[in-house]
Design a protein around this motif. Structure first.
Motif, mmCIF file in Angstrom:
data_model
loop_
_atom_site.group_PDB
_atom_site.id
_atom_site.type_symbol
_atom_site.label_atom_id
_atom_site.label_comp_id
_atom_site.label_asym_id
_atom_site.label_seq_id
_atom_site.Cartn_x
_atom_site.Cartn_y
_atom_site.Cartn_z
ATOM 1 N N LYS A 927 0.823 -1.207 0.000
ATOM 2 C CA LYS A 927 0.000 0.000 0.000
ATOM 3 C C LYS A 927 0.857 1.256 0.000
ATOM 4 O O LYS A 927 0.533 2.242 -0.666
ATOM 5 C CB LYS A 927 -0.930 -0.007 1.214
ATOM 6 C CG LYS A 927 -2.065 -1.008 1.136
ATOM 7 C CD LYS A 927 -2.962 -0.913 2.352
ATOM 8 C CE LYS A 927 -4.127 -1.902 2.259
ATOM 9 N NZ LYS A 927 -5.016 -1.812 3.457
ATOM 10 N N GLU A 930 2.806 1.626 -3.459
ATOM 11 C CA GLU A 930 1.924 1.820 -4.596
ATOM 12 C C GLU A 930 1.090 3.077 -4.469
ATOM 13 O O GLU A 930 0.356 3.427 -5.398
ATOM 14 C CB GLU A 930 0.983 0.611 -4.750
ATOM 15 C CG GLU A 930 1.673 -0.675 -5.114
ATOM 16 C CD GLU A 930 2.301 -0.612 -6.488
ATOM 17 O OE1 GLU A 930 1.805 0.187 -7.316
ATOM 18 O OE2 GLU A 930 3.276 -1.321 -6.729
ATOM 19 N N ASN A 931 1.200 3.752 -3.362
ATOM 20 C CA ASN A 931 0.434 4.971 -3.165
ATOM 21 C C ASN A 931 0.953 6.078 -4.073
ATOM 22 O O ASN A 931 2.169 6.280 -4.204
ATOM 23 C CB ASN A 931 0.518 5.402 -1.692
ATOM 24 C CG ASN A 931 -0.481 6.515 -1.379
ATOM 25 O OD1 ASN A 931 -0.209 7.669 -1.668
ATOM 26 N ND2 ASN A 931 -1.608 6.153 -0.797
ATOM 27 N N SER A 932 0.056 6.805 -4.700
ATOM 28 C CA SER A 932 0.471 7.857 -5.636
ATOM 29 C C SER A 932 1.206 8.990 -4.921
ATOM 30 O O SER A 932 2.134 9.581 -5.473
ATOM 31 C CB SER A 932 -0.762 8.412 -6.372
ATOM 32 O OG SER A 932 -1.690 8.944 -5.453
ATOM 33 N N TRP A 933 0.799 9.285 -3.681
ATOM 34 C CA TRP A 933 1.498 10.333 -2.946
ATOM 35 C C TRP A 933 2.935 9.922 -2.637
ATOM 36 O O TRP A 933 3.850 10.754 -2.666
ATOM 37 C CB TRP A 933 0.756 10.660 -1.652
ATOM 38 C CG TRP A 933 -0.521 11.396 -1.888
ATOM 39 C CD1 TRP A 933 -1.777 10.880 -1.933
ATOM 40 C CD2 TRP A 933 -0.666 12.794 -2.146
ATOM 41 N NE1 TRP A 933 -2.711 11.847 -2.183
ATOM 42 C CE2 TRP A 933 -2.046 13.049 -2.321
ATOM 43 C CE3 TRP A 933 0.231 13.859 -2.249
ATOM 44 C CZ2 TRP A 933 -2.549 14.319 -2.578
ATOM 45 C CZ3 TRP A 933 -0.265 15.123 -2.505
ATOM 46 C CH2 TRP A 933 -1.638 15.347 -2.672
#
Length: 1679
Positions: A927, A930-933
């Protein structure tokens, strides 16, 4: 193209034929209608008569015949004459002006003389002789008699042509040919110079050199090339106009920015009498200073330039910067007026010595103006060059297409005739062979059959035409002498030799020998010991012996007859005989170098398929382009002779103007050789320095036109030849069938590998005691790799290979797509995979054989996809459309002695509990990563980390705060990247992490961080900190655009490795030759006081140099670039290839005498040939090869991706399509028409085309006011310029007010209007500003430059010329790809700039490194790299970096403000730095050129492929709503014409269009109304044509519309437009018939009434009748 007409036979031209032509001319004058005929390509004048006309009958040679081409016979009124070679000559038959009749005896005699081949040969020999005589510098006295004889021959030729063709009788008369005009003019001027008092005029003598061009009309191929180039010039008209526009704009911009700046010099500030030398820094001194008062750098000819800006050049202490003196380069480099500014821009356009102009401007104006030069380089060196290459490519491809169509459309009878002739020849040859074979014994027949079979193998790739026919006597001779019939012992020896030469290991042994032979050649160096020289000599003898044994064995095995049937055997024999004879030709060293060394290199090509393919393509290309190459040679020869005749005497008389000692220079035109080399140098791109010298000795009036002629015409020929060669090499296919030698090599290597593997397997299996089956299975992948690529016949030679082939066949069951096979990421295994991060699986793995073998064991690709789920797969992860995420549970299997280990129930429960904890941890890590932030944060940190590298320049020690912050920042960045790496390890596992090359790159960057941090802790590890520049590589893994570009570069570049190796071997050949020619000969004795070389009269050799001046040793120095070994030779050739420093290398070569001998001025002048041959064969041809193969790979990858650009991402492809729609159609919505009458009047005024033309003219006039200015203009001129600027500002302000009044708020919806508004505001401010803050604080050209920015309106679509928009369109369409490639170039420049700061920041400033161009700061480093990117000035920088000895630099020099000592460079690091950067940047820039050129070439096809988009349909309904305001979906048929004319292209139909609309047969409903869908379907079919795809689109449109509007079915059509028109026409015909009937009845009733005015009634009736006829014809045409 029309095919050849049916031959009507050769008919003599008689009086009846002449009468028919005259009658046809009289008839044609009365009738306007002519037949639509086209000339036949096969029957053009100068070509041979086709074979369809049979053999020439007696009496037809050199006699007038009726023209067999109807076009010329009917339209041109010509007759033809054939010579004995079947060449066609045409003559005008009619007499117009001084033309004799075709039946005239005198004219027939002149025609016979003219068409005779010997007469043509006489003229050709005369021209060649005259050309040779013209290049003589001091001809003997008897040459005058020869010249008079040649002049008599030319005069006789003109008389013959005038009598035979007539003076003016049409296109085939004497004056109808422009070459005859040239011939007559040259002959006339030559007669005047020989026999008149004006013979002393130089120009009249020079005109004679145009005689050389007479070779062109004597050759039909040259003439056709000239016609093709003339068509190229027509197509280049738009590009030339655009180039002139850019040249003018940048010249005016340069005048406004740099006018007078190049006169700023450093003047000594006097310590006494200061009041006498008061000055103004922007003005002139009250007295003219002497030359010694200026400051000069050491070794410089011109004074140091300076500027008053902080980033400009600064004067040393005791000097001030003033504007005084002349401009540099003898006053020829300046921006003081438009002429010199235009010359400077043309110089930058051709990239000739641009680094000098860069430095001069940056010294005088400031480094910020480097942006100006970047813009110029982009516009000219890239954009305009791409356009010109694109247009030339289009022209060449069209010519190729026409030639192929011509051969395809050849008359079938002609093809039948040629085929019959070939069959007859083959039958005769077979009959002769059979006769010979019958005479032989069975044994000899079998032997001969074997020979022929072996010969056929060698001749498999040779064309059939290469076989020459032999008479019967030669067959008897070969039977007796070259096919040996000996005893059985000889046959056994023959069989033994045959087995040896056919054995694969024999070929492998020979290849190793050839490679070793080349290596021995490359080991030559200076100085060499006697032992090493003996080793090389002994090795040469050994290799010659091996080649001799090879030749003897092959002759024994194949017999001499079979041996010499193979071309490579002939070459081998030549190599052996020359090797044996070179032992006895030691005195002919130069001949041996130029023959023996190339033979050794060519022998290696026998075993390389790429070399053979490339040579085959090159041979075909040169045969096809022989006329173009000959034309280029003729032009170079003509230019050299013309320049020698025009300027030769001036170089002798005025040599003191360019040399203080009045010594002749190296580059002049006093003799032919120097004139030829000067022209060659001009064509290589270096012309400005020789132009300066030419203008000094001969003036500007003749030098500038001559140089422009050579540059423009010469470069056009070179570029066209370059395009033709690149197009030929773009057909290169690396997958062609291998030769027998190459197959033998692979088979031999496979056998060796098999033997080694079998030995290793036996050893390993014995030691480990593993069963054979398991061992074979485990070793299967490696064996599979080793034997891959071999045929079954090759692998069946041993049982071991067959067994491994059967085992590896199971792995081939798994299908692997092409994209997966080229992937840089290994495919996940079915048994052991882990998740890969989204966005990280788009790089591709080049070598995934191991992965294929693993995934192929019992599982297919579908099974892998189904089972690819891991414990972390419950995480909701977004999957991109470019990448595929694979999550699979990790499995481990332990196999030992065939048993599987099992766990107890307690162990399983404990492991499951631990597995859940581990799964949750991996979920969390997945998570996070792979988080865009998180990705944005890592990207931002990467940019910050990379940007901090630019701050570490030589001033970092003086900025302690910044240094401390950077140290802390490095640690923070390192911790962040380490944490990211740990998170990905946990989330994906080690296998998935290290199977991704982008993650490997990230891991390497982390290692770099750790090493750099470790290097800061200890001084002995401090060099580790210099690798910090590699941190910037992480940017590649963070940005998708760079990934796409890098992937595309890999795909287009890797397949060129074989071609690159061929090119590298070519360079190695020239390097070895250079070593043999110049090794140890570049040493010279230097005077330490002046730095100049001693004259050969003072010092002749090394010993005299060392004993000079009372035994004081003078420096016997070697040139920094030399040929003492192969490595130095490569570097020297690399500088010659980039045309940087090549003049210095050539000067050293032509001055060289011998080893340990002092060089003498031009002692070895013919060594120029070595460099000219290298530039042609070692640079031009390899460049064409590489670029051609890259273009082929580019097109292949583009086809694989569906025709889209390979340098843009998926998102950018959507943007590209939107941009293409935007550019192909103008989406700008016009402002609504105002309701107010006054505003409406203003609106109509400003939107009228005349108003736009007036504004464009005002812009051009304003630009003209800048052109007429100069640096030292009078005050009256300045006042006039001020008032003209005020007038233009007023007019443009008035335009702005009018448009604001007309458009209101819609005015600011257009970017062009916003730009105009800002120009007006800044112009008014610029006019008023000097009155408020003072004139000296405001540049005088500010207002002019602001107004000049409006010149871009000329490029505005719809306002300026359409040709400019068409040429700008490919640039705008390729902008996304160019921006992506530019990002990669910037990253490469950034990395190399930082690397340069770390290694060359403190290098001594000399040569190419100075105050402006250095590596002290990041900005200066980028400036240096920009120069290197344009291949200019890098030789000077490398020359400064070469200073590594005590005599050149000080290694202990203290650098203020830093702890670094010394100013020496590192030659090895410098060589690697510049060579690697040039190769990488060249590769990227070549792809940029390819992107733009391919986009330019694709535009015509896109325009031809007429397609419709959703926007076209949307605009269709928008226009339909205007004609259907009630939304009834119907319009009246009377409005259909206006509606069709109101549509936008491509649906637009211009008026008159009623006939086309009627022909569409549109359905009509009640009330003569037509439905919108019917109109749309008909218009769509009209645009896109008729095929299955269009029918499918039409059905989809109709079904979609019916679903959205179901009420349309209630309106059934009752008729169609065509039927309605037919009804109207029928009604009209009935009405006219009835009216005619009534008129006849009335005429009968009034027949007794007298007629008053018969003439008037007749006239009226005729007019009425003619009107009726015209109306009837119009109706019929409409129907």
């Amino acid at each position: 193209m029309l095919t050849s007409p049916e031959p009507k036979g050769l008919v003599p031209f008689t009086a009846e034929s002449l009468d028919l032509i005259e009658n046809h001319i009289a008839k044609k004058c009365n009738e306007e209608h002519e037949e639509d005929l086209k000339p036949s390509r096969d029957l053009e004048a100068g070509k041979k008569l086709p074979f369809t006309y049979g053999t020439l009958p007696q009496g037809t040679v050199a006699e007038p015949l009726e023209d067999v081409d109807p076009y010329y016979y009917v339209k041109k009124n010509t007759f033809m004459v054939l010579n004995r070679n079947r060449v066609i000559f045409r003559f005008n038959a009619v007499s117009i002006f001084c033309t004799l009749s075709p039946l005239s005896t005198l004219r027939r005699a002149a025609i016979k003389v003219l068409v005779h081949p010997l007469f043509r040969l006489l003229i050709l020999i005369s021209v060649l002789t005259d050309g040779i005589l013209m290049c003589l510098n001091n001809p003997p006295e008897w040459i005058l008699a020869v010249e008079n004889t040649l002049l008599g021959i030319y005069t006789f030729e003109i008389l013959v042509k005038v009598i035979a063709r007539g003076i003016w009788a049409g296109s085939f008369s004497f004056l109808g040919d422009l070459w005859n005009w040239l011939d007559f003019s040259v002959t006339l001027f030559e007669l005047i110079t020989r026999f008149s008092p004006v013979s002393s005029i130089l120009m009249l003598k020079t005109i004679r050199t145009f005689r050389i061009l007479k070779i062109i009309p004597l050759n039909h191929g040259l003439q056709s090339i000239v016609v093709t180039l003339a068509q190229c010039l027509k197509k280049l008209f738009g590009a030339i106009a655009l180039a002139l526009f850019f040249l003018t704009v940048f010249s005016l911009l340069g005048m406004g920015l740099f006018m007078g700046n190049l006169k700023h010099k450093c003047l000594r500030w006097p310590e006494e009498n200061e009041n006498d030398t008061l000055h103004n820094r922007t003005g002139s001194l009250y007295h003219i200073p002497e030359r010694e008062n200026f400051y000069y750098m050491e070794g410089e000819r011109y004074a140091l330039l300076c500027g008053n800006r902080t980033d400009a050049g600064q004067c040393p202490e005791g000097y001030v910067c003033v504007k005084e003196g002349t401009n540099p380069d003898n006053g020829y480099t300046s921006f003081d007026n438009f002429g010199w500014a235009l010359l400077a821009m043309f110089r930058l356009m051709t990239q000739d010595y641009p680094e000098l102009l860069y430095h001069q401007i940056l010294y005088a104006s400031g480094k910020v103006y480097m942006i100006f030069f970047v813009m110029i380089s982009f516009c000219f060196a890239f954009y305009m060059t791409s356009l010109i290459l694109g247009i030339l490519t289009m022209t060449y491809e069209k010519e190729k297409q026409n030639a192929s169509e011509e051969s395809r459309d050849m008359d079938p009878k002609c093809q039948q005739t040629v085929k019959e002739l070939e069959e007859e020849n083959e039958a005769a040859e077979m009959e002769t062979t059979q006769i010979e074979m019958k005479k032989r014994s069975p044994t000899s027949i079998n032997t001969t059959l074997d020979i022929l079979e072996d010969t056929a193998l060698g001749h498999k790739e040779e064309p059939e035409t290469s076989r020459k026919k032999c008479p019967l006597c030669w067959h008897k001779f070969t039977k007796t002498c070259f096919i040996w019939k000996c005893s059985p012992c000889w046959l056994k020896l023959n069989e033994f030799a045959n087995r040896i030469i056919k054995h694969p290991l024999a070929d492998l042994f020979l290849v190793i020998c050839v490679i070793l032979d080349i290596c021995f050649l490359a080991l030559e160096h200076f100085p060499m010991s006697e032992e090493f020289m003996y080793l090389l000599t002994f090795g040469n003898l050994v290799f010659i012996g091996i080649y001799t044994v090879e030749m003897i064995l092959k002759i024994i095995a194949l017999h001499p007859y079979g041996y010499f049937q193979i071309s490579w055997n002939i070459f081998d024999s030549i190599r052996v005989f020359w090797g044996l004879t070179e032992i006895f030709l030691a005195s002919f060293e130069v001949i041996d170098i130029f023959i023996s060394i190339p033979l050794r290199f060519i022998k290696l090509g026998k075993y390389g398929a790429p070399f053979k393919n490339l040579m085959r393509i090159l041979g075909r290309a040169l045969v096809a382009l022989k006329d173009l190459a000959l034309l280029l040679c003729i032009f170079v020869y003509f230019s050299a002779v013309f320049g020698m005749r025009l300027f030769g005497q001036s170089y002798k008389d005025c040599v003191c103007r360019i040399d203080q000692d009045c010594q002749r220079q190296r580059w002049h035109m006093s003799d032919f050789l120097h004139a030829y080399m000067t022209v060659f140098r001009i064509l290589c791109g270096e012309w400005i320095e020789t132009l300066w010298e030419c203008m000094e000795v001969a003036g500007q009036a003749w030098c500038i036109p001559f140089y422009m002629m050579v540059i423009l015409i010469g470069n056009l020929l070179i570029l066209y030849l370059f395009v033709a060669l690149v197009s030929s090499f773009s057909c290169y296919d690396a997958t062609t069938e291998m030769t027998q030698e190459a197959k033998n090599l692979q088979l031999a290597i496979a056998r060796i590998k098999t033997g080694i593997n079998s030995v290793l397997l036996k050893i390993l299996c014995t030691e480990r005691s593993v069963p054979t089956d398991a061992t074979d299975h485990r070793c299967d992948p490696s064996v599979k790799d080793n034997i891959s690529g071999h045929t079954l016949s090759e692998l069946s030679n041993t049982q071991t290979l067959l067994r491994y082939k059967e085992q590896s066949s199971s792995t081939e069951k798994t299908p692997v797509t092409e994209s997966e096979s080229q992937s840089l990421i290994a495919s996940p295994s079915a048994s052991e995979t882990v998740p890969i991060a989204s966005g990280e699986s788009d790089i591709e793995n080049l070598d995934n054989k191991e992965t294929r073998s693993k995934s192929g064991n019992g599982t297919s690709k579908e099974k892998i996809k189904q089972s690819s789920s891991s414990e972390c797969s419950t995480v909701d992860i977004a999957i991109s459309e470019e990448e595929e995420m694979v999550y699979e549970h990790e499995k481990s299997k332990l196999h030992k002695n065939g048993y599987e280990c099992k766990s107890s129930t307690g162990q399983v429960s404990r492991e499951s509990r631990n597995g859940k904890i581990w799964k949750n941890i991996r979920k969390t890590c997945c998570k996070i990563v792979e988080n865009s932030w998180f990705e944005c944060f890592i990207g931002l940190v990467t940019l910050l980390c990379t940007g901090t590298l630019a701050l570490e320049d030589i001033y970092i020690d003086q900025r302690k705060t910044i240094k401390i912050l950077l140290e802390y920042a490095d640690m923070i960045f390192a911790y962040i990247f380490i944490l990211e790496m740990l998170l990905k390890w946990v989330a994906y596992g080690f296998k998935a992490f290290f199977s991704n090359n982008w993650y490997k790159l990230d891991f390497m960057v982390v290692i770099v961080f750790c090493l750099s941090l470790i290097g800061k802790t200890r001084e002995d590890l401090n060099p580790l900190t210099s690798i910090k520049f590699l941190r910037a590589l992480r940017v590649l893994s963070q940005f998708e655009r760079m990934k796409v570009v890098l992937r595309a570069l890999i795909k287009t570049t890797l397949p060129t490795v074989s071609v690159f190796l061929v090119c590298l071997m070519t360079w190695l050949l020239f390097s070895v030759i250079g070593v043999y020619l110049f090794a140890g000969k570049f040493y010279e004795c230097i005077d330490p006081t002046s730095g100049e070389r001693f004259s050969v009269f003072e010092v002749m050799n090394k010993s005299q140099c060392e004993n000079l001046v009372f035994n004081e040793s003078m420096p016997w120095e070697n040139a920094k670039l030399n040929f003492d070994n192969v490595g130095n030779g490569f570097l020297s050739l690399f500088q010659v290839a980039t045309f940087n420093g090549w003049i210095t290398i050539m000067n050293s070569a032509i001055d060289s005498v011998n080893v340990d001998m002092q060089p003498h001025f031009e002692y070895n002048i013919y060594m120029y040939n070595y460099f000219t041959i290298f530039i042609m064969l070692g640079l031009f041809l390899p460049l064409c090869m590489l670029i051609g193969v890259i273009i082929r790979n580019f097109n292949k990858q583009k086809i694989k991706q569906g025709g889209s650009n390979i340098f843009i991402t998926v998102k950018q492809k959507k943007q590209y399509r939107a941009l293409k729609k935007l550019l192909y159609a103008d989406f700008h919505k016009p402002a609504p028409h105002p309701i107010n009458k006054f505003q409406g009047f203003i609106f109509d005024l400003v939107t009228h085309r005349v108003f736009n033309v007036i504004i464009i003219l005002l812009i051009c006039l304003q630009a003209t006011t800048i052109m007429i200015q100069n640096d030292e203009q009078s005050p009256q001129m300045e006042t006039a310029v001020f008032w003209m600027n005020s007038i233009f500002v007023t007019l443009f302000t008035l335009e702005c007010i009018l448009k604001l009044t007309a458009f209101h708020c819609h005015y600011f919806t257009s970017a062009w209007n916003v730009h105009d508004f800002m120009v007006v505001i800044f112009s008014i401010t610029g006019l008023l500003l000097p009155f408020t803050i003072g004139q000296h604080l405001v540049p005088p050209s500010l207002v002019q430059l602001i107004l000049l920015s409006r010149v871009i309106h000329i490029l505005r679509p719809g306002k300026g010329p359409k040709v400019f928009y068409d040429l700008m369109l490919p640039l705008m369409l390729s902008l996304p790809a160019l921006l992506n490639i530019s990002l990669l170039i910037f990253l490469v420049m950034f990395i190399y700039a930082v690397f340069g700061m770390y290694n060359f920041a403190y290098v001594k400033k000399e040569a190419g490194i100075n105050d402006v161009s250095n590596f002290e700061t990041f900005g200066s480093s980028m400036l240096c790299l920009f120069q290197v990117t344009t291949f200019s000035g890098w030789d000077g920088m490398l020359d400064a970096i070469f200073n590594s000895q005590w005599s050149d630099c000080d290694p202990d020099k203290i650098n203020p403000g830093t702890q670094v000592r010394g100013d020496c460079g590192s030659p090895s690091v410098g060589i690697f730095y510049f060579v690697s950067y040039i190769l990488i940047s060249w590769l990227i820039i070549v792809n940029m050129y390819i992107v733009l050129i391919m986009e330019f070439l694709s535009i015509p096809s896109k325009k031809k492929a007429r397609t419709l988009s959703e926007d076209d349909f949307r605009r269709f309904f928008q226009v339909f709503n205007r004609f259907d305001p009630d939304r009834t979906q119907y319009i009246d048929s009377s409005k259909l014409s206006d509606f069709a004319a109101a549509l936008d292209p491509p649906l637009f139909m211009a008026k008159p269009n009623k006939g086309q609309l009627v022909a569409m047969d549109l359905p009509m409903a009640a009330g003569d109304r037509i439905h919108c869908l019917d109109i749309l379907l008909a218009f769509t079919k009209r645009v896109m044509g008729k095929d299955e795809r269009v029918e499918k689109i039409l059905s989809e449109i109709e079904s979609g519309f019916m679903l959205a509007n179901p009420f349309k079915i209630t309106y059934e059509p009752i008729t169609t437009t065509l039927k309605r028109k037919q009804e109207a026409v029928s009604a009209t015909i009935i009405q006219r018939a009835y009216k005619s009937y009534r008129l006849r009845q009335n005429d009968r009733n009034v027949s007794n009434i007298p007629v008053i005015d018969d003439g008037r009634d007749d006239l009226i009736s005729k007019v009425a009748h003619s009107g009726k006829v015209e109306e009837k014809a119009t109706v019929q045409s409409q129907i």
